[in-house]
Every structure is written in structure tokens, then in C-alpha cells.
Scaffold this motif. Sequence first.
Motif, PDB file in Angstrom:
ATOM      1  N   TYR A 124       0.826  -1.211   0.000  1.00 33.69           N
ATOM      2  CA  TYR A 124       0.000   0.000   0.000  1.00 33.69           C
ATOM      3  C   TYR A 124       0.860   1.260   0.000  1.00 33.69           C
ATOM      4  N   GLN A 127       2.103   1.602  -3.446  1.00 36.74           N
ATOM      5  CA  GLN A 127       1.008   1.981  -4.339  1.00 36.74           C
ATOM      6  C   GLN A 127       0.831   3.501  -4.300  1.00 36.74           C
ATOM      7  N   ASN A 131       1.452   5.952  -7.431  1.00 31.18           N
ATOM      8  CA  ASN A 131       0.295   6.700  -7.942  1.00 31.18           C
ATOM      9  C   ASN A 131       0.368   8.195  -7.663  1.00 31.18           C
ATOM     10  N   LEU A 153       1.308   6.263 -15.810  1.00 31.25           N
ATOM     11  CA  LEU A 153       1.316   5.779 -14.433  1.00 31.25           C
ATOM     12  C   LEU A 153       1.896   4.362 -14.425  1.00 31.25           C
ATOM     13  N   LEU A 155       1.573   1.822 -12.495  1.00 29.09           N
ATOM     14  CA  LEU A 155       0.700   0.678 -12.231  1.00 29.09           C
ATOM     15  C   LEU A 155      -0.411   0.535 -13.266  1.00 29.09           C
ATOM     16  N   ALA A 156      -0.467   1.454 -14.245  1.00 22.75           N
ATOM     17  CA  ALA A 156      -1.551   1.393 -15.223  1.00 22.75           C
ATOM     18  C   ALA A 156      -1.220   0.487 -16.390  1.00 22.75           C
ATOM     19  N   SER A 242      -3.192  -6.098  -7.010  1.00 20.14           N
ATOM     20  CA  SER A 242      -4.329  -7.041  -6.980  1.00 20.14           C
ATOM     21  C   SER A 242      -4.412  -7.840  -8.274  1.00 20.14           C
ATOM     22  N   GLY A 243      -3.328  -7.972  -8.976  1.00 25.03           N
ATOM     23  CA  GLY A 243      -3.355  -8.737 -10.231  1.00 25.03           C
ATOM     24  C   GLY A 243      -3.564  -7.867 -11.459  1.00 25.03           C
ATOM     25  N   GLY A 244      -3.915  -6.576 -11.262  1.00 25.43           N
ATOM     26  CA  GLY A 244      -4.183  -5.719 -12.408  1.00 25.43           C
ATOM     27  C   GLY A 244      -2.908  -5.100 -12.946  1.00 25.43           C
TER      28      GLY A 244
END
Lengths: 306, 420
Positions: A124, A127, A131, A153, A155-156, A242-244
Motif C-alpha cells: 500500500y 502503491q 500513484n 502511471l 501501475l496502469a 491485486s493482479g491488475g
Amino acid sequence: MSMKRENSLVFWLFLAPVLVAFTVVIVIPFFLGVAYSFTNWTSSAKADNALQFVGLQNYLSSFKDPAFAHSFGITIFYTVLNMVFINLVAFSLALLVTSKVRLRKIYRVGFFVPNLIGGLILGYIWQFLFNNAVPALGRLVPLFSFLTQAENLILAKNTSAIMALVIVGTWQYAGYIMMIYIAAIENVPVELHEAAMIDGASPLQRLKAITLPMAAQAFTVTMFLTLVQSFKQFDVNVSLTSGGPSTMFQGKPILGTELLALNIYNTAFLSNKLAEGQARAVVFFLVLAIISLIQVSINKKKELEL
Amino acid sequence: MKRFLVVLMVALMVTAFFAMGCAKTPEAAKPGTLTLMQNKPEIDGVLKAYAAAWGAKNNVNVTIKSIGGTAGAMGPQLKADYAAGDMPDIFTFDGLESYKEWEGVVLDVSGEPWTSKTAVAFKYNGKTFGAPVAVEGWGMAYNADMLAKAGIDPATLTNYDAYKAAFEKLNGMKKELGINSVVSMAASVEMGWVTAHHNFNSLLANGLPYGDLSVVNDLLAGTVDAKRLSEYADWVELLFKYADKGVLTTGNYDSQVGAFATGKAVFLHQGNWTDPNIKGANASFKMAFAPHGSMKQATDGIFVAAPSFYAINKDSKNLDTAKKFLNDLISTPEGHSYMVKDAGMIPAYSGIALQPDGQLSQSVQAWSAAGKVYSWSQYYFTGDFRDKTLNPIYNQFANGQISKAQFVDLMTKAFIANKK
């Protein structure tokens, strides 16, 4: 009672607590788990819930699932990257803190601390960094202004999200592996270095000819630890991505950064297929056991005895 | 060695006697026990306080276990407890699919006195199995002050065209309003419950009479109404287009709700459970819900239902205590006060005069009182289907990896593949 018999009795008596615990929490669940993977077990109170033997059905449907195949590939990719990064960083850090640099004791503690933070919290925190802090950096430094765009980004996107997992994995684990390298480096006899220095060897030559071979035993351990740790990565995966993000694989939309452990968890608890999750875990165990056996035997050959 | 054995024997006997002694302690009105497991960590504290007060009055030790998180995180814990033979006496479930998962242990509570006081109890085959925890609703939460400033009447926001015009107008006023984006929407994999659960329900229930399952049954049978799906895809595209891309693709719950609460977005795609979060961010503007605009035709209502139900474990040793606990919760002033004032929930039962404080909760009550409500039908699809099949499709659409045509195509294929 003879001395020998008494000794062996004491031996087993002292071993008993560990043996009992090991049998109860490792051995029995392991075989139960393997048995469950051949059934339709769900651990819920469905109306028609008779426990049935279904043969290899769970294994077959696992292998047919593109998400599982994708998880396998991505986990191996992640593991290789992670092993390289962690060991490179850890060994460099170990060299740094065993040199004569000032404040080296504080560095040692500092590098080790991330390992004490739980993986979920760490995910977290990172993250938030990916972000919010990274785009903020883009706003401050004109050179990095591309970071402020939402398309960039970290994580995108799939590839960069996996790199994010590697960065966090390295940050978390390099300090721990560093400790093992420190012990190995400090165990190298000083005379070897002194003799080499008299012969006029440069620091790089000494590293290559003395430190690395002498630390080969440590490499066996650290390679094994990082291999297993990377393969089993779960908590950072859950909280960071979360897998994304999602991606297409074999014509099906699936989760792009779902590592094997998360895939097994999701199969068991999101899809309510506990037995199939168990089957995947058995496959996971076999593959990991084989890979790590190969790794250890390769590393062992490179070790040398004084 | 012999001495050692003697010591061991003595130690064993002492332990055994001690254990026997414990078991035989005379008991004067030994307190009963009750275990309740529920899925709302945000009300954990107040529920524990209520349960402790109730327990002291009735001589019962109540244990509350709150397991929260996305995608029914309670499920794994419940399964573990079930496997260990340690099921709670009362637990919560969210709808038909999860009822089926626990069918064998859910007690038929048809005869309970509270059943006449609610319209939204969980029923199956004509019998009542679950007591609604609360009533919740979602729609498009809007910042009324900003809409007034832009000259948009929220009452007109009932279909796709009205929303499209409003979004375009608001998008042109970004600087004046001080917003980053028009809508605060989240579609990362972590936020799949917003897209593949809540937004998905627009496709299933919007514009249909309450409880109408025609669309659900068609989709479950693999029959896709292309026109309805295409209009719905337009709506999803509109939401994604006017959302903040950062929040949309990588944001979490806090960043999504935070953008709305701090006045960085005019609309929020969430439900009334965000009340405490918005209040926590010191938001002072007026807000309420408007309907979803997922269709060309006007759909004048928001989605309201009971999000979860209390079930009593059939095999519980404390059946009477469990029944009494639920009855008291529903019918005593203390229970009402806990539900509405402490937990801030909208009561699902008649005969409760109290009102929740949150603006969005009050808005849900107003829609509900006017009878302008649509069902929650997403629970007729399995968690597996929503989280592992639909969620990735929404996520790719949000990331711009697939076009609207591909979105429609993938959704159609998913429904056909899901046919049983």
C-alpha cells in the motif's frame, strides 16, 4: 538400561515436540491437501455437497485455464528478474557496508529495516508512491514531466506494473540477503587479501578471484532463498496491483500481474473452487521443488572448500 | 532415568487433576455464548459496544468477528471456520449465489416476529432465510452546489442524453468549478466491485420493475439483448471518458471518494456507505443521488436493496440466543439506536422513527419513500463470473486497451460462455 538406549530415548524425547508439531501442521496437511486435489471439496454447505472423487479433473481444468498458464509464465519472468535484481543489489550493498565507508553500521540497519515491514503494508505504501509521489516528481522536475500523464502511471500498464513488483520485491528483500552476504564477505580470511595486495592485485581482481569464490556457499543459500521468495510472492502482489491491470491472453481477458500464489488464492476463494486451487498448489509445489533442486545442485558445484 | 520417569508421571497426574478440577468448578448461572461474524469492519466498534451491552443484560458472552475487504473477503474465513467445525452462530451473506454456498446450514426463520416488519428479507422458495442488515443504495452522487453553479437541474438527469449534455457542459467549466474531472470513477482491478458489481447492475436492473429478473435470466441463459448492451456500453464509455484517468486506472477507494469529497469531481459513482468517509474529509457541500443514465429511455430511480443478510447457523448450539439477539436488534429502542445513530445505516424495518445523519443516506431514503427504486441483481451472477471474467473486461476498457465494439463483443462472449 544401557547408556546407548538411554541416549536414544532422550534424543527422541527432545525431538518429540518438534516432530509432533511438524507432523501435525506440515506432514498431515500436505497429504490431506494432495488427497483433496482429487476431489470436488469446497468447504461450504451446498445443498448437494457429497464429497466425491473426481480423478484428475481439477488438474485438467487448471491446465485448460489461460489465466493459470499466464500466471505461470509471468511468475517465472518475475522470479528471474527478481533474483537478478535482489542479488545484485544485496551484494553491492554488502560490499558497501563491509568497506571502510563512514556510518556503515547505520546503513546496515537502514537497509535491513524494509524487511521488517509486512508485505501488505509495504504494497500500500508503494502503491501510494507509484500513484502520487511519482507524478508529483514529474511536476517538480521538468525532465520527468512525462510522469504526470495518466497513461504513464507505473501501475496502469502491464509491463511497468511487473517492474513495480520487482522494485518493491527488491526493496523489501535485498536487506535480508545483504546480511547473508556480509557474513560471507567477513568470513574471507584477511591473509588472502593481504597476500594478493602484496602481489599487486587491484580491488576488482581481488573481488573476482577471492571474495566471489569464497562467498560461493552464500550464493547457494541466497539464490535458493530469493528463488523461493519470488516464486511464492503473494502479499505485495495483493496490495500493490491485486493482479491488475488486465490483459488479453489466448483471446481471453485475464489479470495481467496475477502471480501463481494469487492465482491459487483467487481460484480457491474468489471462484469457490477449493479443490482446484489445491490442485494448482500441488503443481506449484512440484515445479518449485524441481526448479530449486536444480538450482541448488548447480550452485553446489561452484562451492569450494578451504 | 527412573527418577526422570517418576517426575514425568507426577507432572502428568498433577495436570490431569488440575484439568478435572477446572471442569468441576460449580457454576452459578454460567453465561451463554454467541458468535456473530459480519462483513462491515466500519461498524465493528459500535456493534461490539451494542453486543456487549446486550450481553450484559442477557448474561451472554457475545463475540463479534468483523471481516471486511473487497470481493467478499469473509468467504475464506467462513470456509476455514466451517472446515474446522467452528462456524459462528450468526453470519452474513450477500445474495442468492452466496446463499447457495451455505444452503445446508442456514436456518429457516420464516416464523420470526420481525419478518412482518420488512419488505426486503432474503427469501427463497417462499421461505425466509435472512434478516436484512440495512438498506443501501447507489446512483450518481452529485455535488448540488456545483450543479447549481453550472445551471444543471439534477432532476433532468435520468437518461444517457441528459448526462452526456451535462458532462460536456461541466467539462467545459473545469477551471471555474476547480475540478480535475467531471466524474470520480474507479476501474482498477482492485476496484472491480465498482465496475463489475455495481455498474454492471445498471445493465441488469435499470428501468425494470423492482424484482424483475427478465434481463438477468436472459443473460444467464446466454441470450444477450444487443440494444440494451450497446446503450449500456455507451454509458460506461461516457463515465470512463469524463473520469480522472489516474483515479480511473490505478486509484483505490480512498482516492475515488476523496476526489469527490474534496470538490475535485462533480459526480461520484458510489453508494451511501461513503457518508462517513465524505464527512471525515470535512465536505460541506450539499449532495444527493441522481439515477444512472445507462439507457436512452428515462430511468427515474436509483438502486436500493439490502446489501447483506444475517443468517442463523442451523447447527448452532445457541439457536434461541441467536434468535433473541436478532429480534432485540430489530425491535428494541437500543437496537434501533445502534443501527441508525451509531452505525449510520438506513434501517430495513418498519417502526423505526430515527433517521441517519448522512446526506447520501437521506437521499436514498427519499428515493425509497417515493418508490423510485430499482433492484440489485448482480448477486444472481457468481463472484467468479463478476470478478474473474467481467472485471478484466471493464479494466481493459478503462485503460483504453480495447474499443467499445470490443467491449460489447467480449461481454457478449462472456455471457454466452457463462451459460450453464
